[in-house]
Enzyme design. Structure first.
Site, PDB file in Angstrom:
ATOM      1  N   LYS A  47       0.848  -1.206   0.000  1.00 48.41           N
ATOM      2  CA  LYS A  47       0.000   0.000   0.000  1.00 48.41           C
ATOM      3  C   LYS A  47       0.882   1.255   0.000  1.00 48.41           C
ATOM      4  CE  LYS A  47      -0.278  -0.049   5.057  1.00 48.41           C
ATOM      5  NZ  LYS A  47      -1.070  -0.516   6.216  1.00 48.41           N
ATOM      6  N   ARG A 148     -11.805   0.046  13.361  1.00 48.59           N
ATOM      7  CA  ARG A 148     -11.574   0.675  12.064  1.00 48.59           C
ATOM      8  C   ARG A 148     -12.515  -0.041  11.082  1.00 48.59           C
ATOM      9  NH1 ARG A 148      -5.361   0.811   9.848  1.00 48.59           N
ATOM     10  NH2 ARG A 148      -5.967  -1.183   8.948  1.00 48.59           N
ATOM     11  N   TYR A 281      15.419  30.787   8.738  1.00 49.54           N
ATOM     12  CA  TYR A 281      14.351  31.666   9.218  1.00 49.54           C
ATOM     13  C   TYR A 281      14.367  31.841  10.730  1.00 49.54           C
ATOM     14  CZ  TYR A 281      12.227  31.261   4.578  1.00 49.54           C
ATOM     15  OH  TYR A 281      11.977  31.297   3.230  1.00 49.54           O
ATOM     16  N   MET A 329      11.298  25.262   2.503  1.00 49.56           N
ATOM     17  CA  MET A 329      10.458  24.453   1.621  1.00 49.56           C
ATOM     18  C   MET A 329      11.286  23.598   0.666  1.00 49.56           C
ATOM     19  SD  MET A 329       7.063  25.730  -0.218  1.00 49.56           S
ATOM     20  CE  MET A 329       6.134  24.738  -1.362  1.00 49.56           C
TER      21      MET A 329
HETATM   22  C1  LIG Z   1      -0.411  -1.628   6.824  1.00 52.54           C
HETATM   23  C2  LIG Z   1      -1.047  -2.913   7.158  1.00 52.54           C
HETATM   24  C3  LIG Z   1      -0.265  -4.063   7.333  1.00 52.54           C
HETATM   25  C4  LIG Z   1       1.237  -4.031   7.382  1.00 52.54           C
HETATM   26  O1  LIG Z   1       1.634  -3.472   8.615  1.00 52.54           O
HETATM   27  P1  LIG Z   1       3.208  -3.371   8.984  1.00 52.54           P
HETATM   28  O2  LIG Z   1       3.235  -2.998  10.402  1.00 52.54           O
HETATM   29  O3  LIG Z   1       3.754  -2.309   8.091  1.00 52.54           O
HETATM   30  O4  LIG Z   1       3.781  -4.703   8.701  1.00 52.54           O
HETATM   31  C5  LIG Z   1      -0.919  -5.277   7.513  1.00 52.54           C
HETATM   32  N1  LIG Z   1      -2.264  -5.329   7.526  1.00 52.54           N
HETATM   33  C6  LIG Z   1      -3.048  -4.236   7.377  1.00 52.54           C
HETATM   34  C7  LIG Z   1      -4.515  -4.378   7.394  1.00 52.54           C
HETATM   35  C8  LIG Z   1      -2.468  -2.990   7.207  1.00 52.54           C
HETATM   36  O5  LIG Z   1      -3.249  -1.903   7.082  1.00 52.54           O
END
Ligand SMILES: *Cc1c(COP(=O)(O)O)cnc(C)c1O
Length: 404
Positions: A47, A148, A281, A329
């Site tokens: 992801k 969630r 800054y 920036m």
């Molecule tokens: C992001 C995620 C993972 C992976 O988690 P890590 O701690 O990065 O290994 C596994 N399952 C779900 C549902 C996630 O959202």
């Protein structure tokens, strides 16, 4: 062994900085984790553009090293894997009620598994699959305490009953049942054992309802390393395949894991300033003696956190030198000390990377801003070009420049 390399984004000649991704670290990490976990199936979580490392390149490296599933949050990421020609099983778990029926149809047609966590989600997907005449492969999600996604225990029996009806009607296949732990990053927390018990009860109910899920999955990185007893049929590994610490007490190096991502930038100016000089800054830093400063052409537009001022270091000229003054920036300064130490324009500064090389790690940078390495790597801007080193597998697009 062949060496392949390719590049995305801005050409080398106008480089203000670069993200280098060592795909052999990804493959080595996947192999190390596969040896470590008793789970027969291994999902590489890609992801967020593979935690900023590059979706397709990481997916290919992970699969070549023995991952047999890929996981994404969004359906668009899963479909991008398919468009890149990747045929391995993919699960997308962030069901978007706002998704068009076209994209869900696309997912079913392209064998992307979807996670469902409510009767409404199930009805929507089942309706589309029915129209297509092809069953949708789904993983039912239990909310075991994260609050969630997923169905709470009291709604679970309705969900499994509806899923079973859809299976019997030939429009759905329940391939998996899964949950994500509220204390995913704190393996020893008693909440995890309670959640795993609730999960086992949910699986029992599903079987009682007639479902035969092949894949039960619970663990993400921290529990993969620390709780092999939570492995079930599959684990979902994110941080660990990128070589980052999934929990404060877990050092990736102890498990043979190393970071894959390095951010470098050239020094574009070196100057000597007298004692009492305010830097950047609001003059938050003031030199107490004559100092040499070097200008690094990256800033918060590139994802360098503002909060890093005075709290972290970059590796330059074989030393670690501190960031000084507010990060701007597009640029920030580092303090070379009373001597330039041989540093000159064009030298390469390593912001973070593999701590074995003497550089700070993304985890060090994360700790410096009260966060973790994942936040650091995820915020590195897409405008920075990615260069890929992939020494130990054949790049199917070898010689063809990738376009990000
Ligand atoms: C992001 C995620 C993972 C992976 O988690 P890590 O701690 O990065 O290994 C596994 N399952 C779900 C549902 C996630 O959202």
């Amino acid at each position: 062994m062949r060496r392949n390399a390719h590049q995305t984004g801005t050409p080398m000649t106008v480089l203000s900085g670069q993200v280098s991704v060592d795909l052999s670290a990804i493959s080595d990490n996947v192999r190390a984790l596969r040896r470590l976990t008793p789970a027969p199936n291994f999902m590489a979580v890609v992801k967020g553009n593979a935690y900023g490392h590059g979706l397709v390149d990481v997916a290919q490296a992970a699969l070549a090293a023995g991952a047999n599933w890929l996981g994404t949050a969004q359906l668009t990421e899963a479909l991008a894997l398919r468009r890149a020609g990747i045929t391995a099983p993919v699960l997308s778990w962030l069901y978007l009620a706002t998704a068009s029926s076209e994209i869900i149809r696309d997912a079913v047609e392209n064998d992307v598994d979807m996670s469902l966590g409510s009767a409404a989600q199930l009805d929507a997907v089942a309706g589309i699959a029915k129209g297509l005449g092809k069953p949708a492969a789904v993983h039912l999600e239990l909310d075991s305490g994260l609050s969630r996604g997923g169905a709470r225990a009291e709604d679970w029996s309705n969900l499994v009953a509806a899923a079973r009806r859809a299976e019997l009607a030939g429009i759905l296949t329940v391939r998996g049942i899964w949950t994500h732990l509220a204390w995913a990053d704190v393996p020893a927390h008693p909440g995890n054992a309670a959640a795993v018990n609730a999960f086992e009860e949910a699986v029992r109910q599903a079987r009682e309802a007639g479902l035969e899920p092949e894949l039960r999955h619970v663990s993400s990185s921290a529990n993969i390393l620390d709780r092999p007893e939570f492995a079930f049929d599959m684990v979902r590994a994110g941080l660990a395949i990128y070589g980052l610490a999934p929990a404060d007490h877990l050092d990736p190096a102890d498990y043979g894991l190393r970071p894959a991502l390095t951010v470098t930038a050239p020094v574009v100016l070196v100057k000597k300033v007298p004692a009492g000089t305010g830097v950047s800054y609001e003059h938050q830093a003031i030199t107490h003696e004559p100092r040499f400063l070097a200008l690094i052409p990256l800033g918060y537009a590139d994802g360098i956190p503002k909060g890093i001022s005075g709290r972290s270091v970059v590796q330059l000229g074989g030393r670690r030198v501190p960031v000084i003054g507010k990060v701007c920036m597009d640029q920030f300064m580092v303090d070379l000390g009373p001597e330039a130490g041989g540093v000159s324009v064009g030298d390469t500064a390593v912001l973070f990377g593999d701590p074995n090389s003497g550089a700070a790690s993304a985890d060090d940078w994360g700790a410096a801003i009260g966060s973790h390495g994942d936040e650091i790597i995820n915020r590195i801007a897409p405008r920075l070009p990615r260069a890929y080193e992939c020494p130990d597998y054949e790049d199917p697009e070898d010689g063809v420049p990738h376009v990000a």
